[in-house]
Each structure stands twice: as structure tokens, then as C-alpha cells.
Design a protein around this motif. Structure first.
Motif: not given
Length: 516
Positions: A328, A333-336, A338, A371, A374, A376, A502
Motif C-alpha cells: 500500500h 493506496s493509504f485509504k484502501e 485501512l 493513518y 489516509a 487520520e 496519497g
């Protein structure tokens, strides 16, 4: 950080599978007098306890406090004997050792011929399976028996054993020197991470050259080659030579693919070789080869013939999921990625007694990075704090250092700048103490420290200036190590372009694939 009380016996009992517990009870009950034995009662108590509690054990009235230690030691030994008899634990090594034990018993009974017959079979099995240390031990035992009992089976028996002992001894000496060098270089890497400057590079080069034994590669067996590749791999990693790391990790892994029987006998070394191959590919950003290697590793560990025990199961999780994170990170692809976090945190609970604290902290750093990428940020800070506040972690100084650097970036990103000055000062002191302060970090800390004096409309221009300064270090073999842990360049570009980090990394990833 508070720690749950650990007890070796309790951990062993909790590690047993249902079938292993059933076999232990059958083993204990093989004689009727054992059915109500105190150690079996203690076993049942420990099996039901959610956590080790000595007071709760003593309250059962099975044993007095002064006798508990001896009873626990006896139970521990009985569990190990039971496990040794379990077919699932009958590895080649245990089989060879068992034959050696049988031969020893026969020898002490004066049954020399029977003892020699068993030893010869065990020796051949050891040599075929590259267990040369025990093979040498068997030859030495054969020499003792032959010196006491003339079998006359071969007129040149003495010469044959002497030559065999000499050959095995030479191979064991080379393997020992290579394994020592490999372990020492690995220990150096765990302590300090990659080399930080030319002085350290010179020291490691001298250390490596002084300890590398002379050998003929054509005469090396599987085991000697394995230690050779491992030693060269750690040397390459320390020196930040990822192309060479890739070369030796590939040799290491191919050694197993060319000798599948060794994969079954040494699954841990096979897994580790794949992990380091993936790590080298990650740093080289060879995405397609990385993905292919990871998929192949996952596929093989799920094959019916691939050996799985508690240790192998834990290491498979460790290496596969570490590299799933890295996949990742390469893609951006950080959100993917999570959903991977909850999966890993759940598995860490299951493997808490099999994975050391250092590797747990490495997972926390990867979780924090996921995080951060993404967006967060508060969750990122939460996991970084788990690393920074861990006073018992003695290894990987670079992991501690870059956790603090990422923590600074995360606090700035989250707008939590009310204590940023104090955080900068404590981070600066820590880096100096660890002797891990370099130009990339100096420039970055100087930038953060000066943000308070910059007007909002000038901030973007300062990001551009810092980006230009740091870019010059991107190809510096010593300074660039900062970018292995934290992609500061991409973060600065995200601020300059006003895009999520990202998306910036994804664009770089797409450009990289098009240019290859």
C-alpha cells in the motif's frame, strides 16, 4: 507501559492446541496412578485461568506455596515430553536425535554392533538433510565405539571415519564463521539501523572483511551457502546497498526453491529470506516483482505440504502482513489499506506470546504511517505515542528516531501546534543523544521551528524552499536513509500542490510504472 505478568509454564499451556492437550492427558493417564496426580490438576487449573494468577492457584489447595515451583517445573517437563511424542512434532532433527539416543542406550548395554547400525543410518539421514553438526557428533561417537570394539567389517574403517570427521569439521567451521558473521551484522542492524556516515561505513567494511572466511564456493553445501548469503545480505542492508541486498536475498530464496526438501525442513529460513527479498524490492520500488513475490509467498504458505507449527504460523503472519502494508505504501493506496489495520491488531492479540515487542512496534509504525497517509492524523499520533512512550524498547534506534520525526509532522498537520516548540526541543535532544541528527532532520526541524514567524501567505514559499534543500539529499547514500522511514519529499509536495499525500505518491507510482 504496564506489562501483563508472564509465566513460562502458563504461556506454554496456553499455546497448546486441543489435540495437544488431549494427547497430554492421555500421556499422563497411561498409568492409572497418574489420573489424580497434582501436576495434572495444576495443568487443568492453568488451562482454565484467563491470566496467570498465583494466588488463585494456591487458593485451590492443590499445593503449598513452597512446593509450587517444583510442581511447575515437573509439569513443564512432562508437557515437553508429551509434545516430543506428538507426531506433528516429529521433525527430521528430532528423529535423528532420537536415533542417537537409542544408539547411546545400546552402547551402554554393550550392544556395539546394534549401536553402530543405528548410528550409520542416523548419520546418513543427517548428511542428506544438511544436519552436519549432529553428523559430526555421530562420527565422533562411531570413533569411540570402533576404538573399543573391532567390528572388522571394513579394513579401512578407521581411515574412513577420520576422513569423514575432518570433512564435516571443516564444513562446520566455515558454517560457524559465516553464521557468526551473519548474526553479528544482524545485531548491529537491530541496534543502530543503516550506516549513518562514511566513518561508520569504513568500520563495517573492515569488520566484514576481517571476519569473512576463505572458501571455495563449489565445495559449499546448502547450509554453508545459506549462511554466506545471509551474511552478505546483512552487510548490504547495513551499507544501504539495496541492489546488492536484492541480489543476495534472491540467491537465498532460490536456494530453497532449488531444494524443496530444505523448505520443509527449514521453513523459518525460507520465510525470512522472502521477507528480506521483499524489503529490498520495496526500497528499490520494483512494484511488479514485489507483488509477484508476495503473492507467491502467500500461495506457498497455504500449500498442504508446507509445514505449519505455532512458530511458522506466527512468522508467516509477521512477514506477509508487514509486506502487505508496504504494498500500500508503494501504491500510495493509504485509504484502501485501512481495513488491514483492524485485521493486524486482532492478529497481534492472537500472536502476543510469539511475536517480540520490537516487531510489534514496527507494526505500530506502519499503522501510524497508514493513518498519516489516509489523513487520520490523531490516530497516527496515538500509535506513534505507543512507540515513543515505550521505555523498554532497546533496539532499532532509527525506529525510535523517525517515530519522533513523524510525530512532529503529524502534530503540525493536525494543527496541534500549541506545544510544538516543546515537542521540537525534546525531539532535537533525543536525536543528539542517539547520534542520529543529520542534515535532512536539521533542515526539517529548523523549518518547523521557524513556522511561527512566517505569515500564512508565505508558508507555501517556505515549503518550496525546504523541498529544494531536501531534494539534494535524496541520492546521498547516508542522508537518504531518512526518506526510507518517512517520505518527507512527498509530504512537502502535497503541501505545495495542495493535494493529499496519497495522491502525490500514487502519481509518482504511476509515472514510475510507465517509465519501466
Amino acid at each position: 507501559m504496564t506489562k501483563e505478568q508472564k509465566d513460562n509454564l502458563f504461556v506454554l499451556v496456553k499455546s497448546l492446541s486441543k489435540s495437544e492437550k488431549r494427547q497430554f492427558k492421555l500421556y499422563v493417564g497411561r498409568l492409572g496412578v497418574n489420573e489424580d496426580s497434582k501436576f495434572l490438576t495444576l495443568f487443568n487449573i492453568l488451562d482454565k485461568l484467563p491470566a496467570y494468577d498465583e494466588a488463585a492457584i494456591l487458593k485451590k489447595g492443590v499445593v503449598k506455596k513452597e512446593q509450587l515451583s517444583n510442581l511447575k517445573a515437573h509439569l513443564y517437563k512432562q508437557i515437553l515430553i508429551s509434545l516430543r511424542l506428538n507426531p506433528s512434532h516429529q521433525t527430521i532433527r528430532i528423529q535423528i536425535r532420537e536415533q542417537l539416543d537409542f544408539a547411546t542406550i545400546l552402547y551402554h548395554k554393550g550392544l556395539y554392533k546394534q549401536s553402530l547400525k543405528i548410528l550409520d543410518k542416523a548419520k546418513n539421514l543427517a548428511i542428506v538433510n544438511e544436519e552436519k553438526n549432529v553428523a559430526y557428533e555421530i562420527v565422533e561417537f562411531e570413533k569411540i565405539i570402533e576404538s573399543q570394539y573391532i567390528t572388522r567389517s571394513l579394513s579401512n574403517r578407521a581411515d574412513e571415519l577420520a576422513i569423514q570427521a575432518k570433512e564435516l569439521s571443516q564444513q562446520n567451521v566455515i558454517a560457524s564463521k559465516l553464521s557468526n558473521l551473519s548474526l553479528q551484522l544482524y545485531g548491529q542492524f537491530l541496534k543502530t539501523g543503516y550506516v549513518k556516515n562514511a566513518k561508520e561505513s569504513t568500520r563495517i567494511i573492515k569488520y566484514y572483511n576481517a571476519r569473512m572466511p576463505k572458501f571455495d564456493i563449489e565445495k559449499l553445501g546448502f547450509r554453508e551457502k545459506l549462511w554466506l548469503y545471509k551474511a552478505n545480505l546483512w552487510y548490504s542492508f547495513l551499507m544501504l546497498d539495496f541492489l546488492s541486498s536484492y541480489k543476495y536475498a534472491t540467491k537465498w530464496v532460490d536456494l530453497f526453491y532449488d531444494n524443496r526438501d530444505m523448505m520443509v525442513l527449514n521453513p523459518v529460513f525460507f520465510l525470512r529470506g522472502n521477507h528480506y527479498l521483499l524489503e529490498a524490492l520495496f526500497y528499490l520500488r520494483h512494484y511488479d516483482k514485489f507483488k509477484e513475490t508476495l503473492e507467491r509467498l502467500e500461495s506457498i504458505t497455504k500449500e498442504k505440504w508446507f509445514p505449519i507449527d505455532d512458530n511458522v504460523d506466527g512468522l508467516t503472519f509477521l512477514y506477509v502482513y508487514n509486506n502487505k502494508f508496504n504494498l500500500h505504501f508503494i501504491e500510495g493506496s493509504f485509504k484502501e489499506g485501512l481495513p488491514l489495520i483492524d485485521e493486524v491488531l486482532d492478529k497481534l492479540k492472537n500472536y502476543k506470546d510469539r511475536i517480540d515487542e520490537h516487531h510489534v512496534m514496527v507494526f505500530y509504525y506502519k499503522i501510524a504511517s497508514m493513518y498519516f497517509g489516509a489523513g487520520e492524523i490523531k490516530k497516527c499520533i496515538y500509535f506513534l505515542d505507543k512507540i515513543i512512550s515505550n521505555r523498554s524498547l532497546q533496539m532499532r534506534e532509527d525506529l525510535l528516531c523517525f517515530s519522533r520525526i513523524l510525530n512532529l509532522v503529524a502534530h503540525y498537520e493536525a494543527g496541534m501546534d500549541y506545544n510544538l516548540d516543546a515537542l521540537i526541543r525534546s525531539t532535537y535532544k533525543f536525536l543528539i543523544k542517539m547520534e542520529d541528527l543529520y542534515e535532512v532532520q536539521k533542515e526539517f526541524i529548523k523549518f518547523l521551528r521557524g513556522l511561527g514567524d512566517i505569515y500564512p501567505h508565505e508558508v507555501k514559499n517556505e515549503f518550496i524552499k525546504l523541498h529544494k534543500k531536501l531534494k539534494q539529499y535524496e541520492n546521498d547514500p547516508h542522508q537518504s536513509r531518512a526518506f526510507l522511514y518517512l517520505d518527507i519529499i512527498s509530504w512537502l509536495e502535497s503541501k505545495i500542490q495542495n493535494k493529499p499525500i496519497g495522491l502525490v505518491i500514487q502519481k509518482k507510482f504511476e509515472d514510475m510504472r510507465m517509465n519501466r
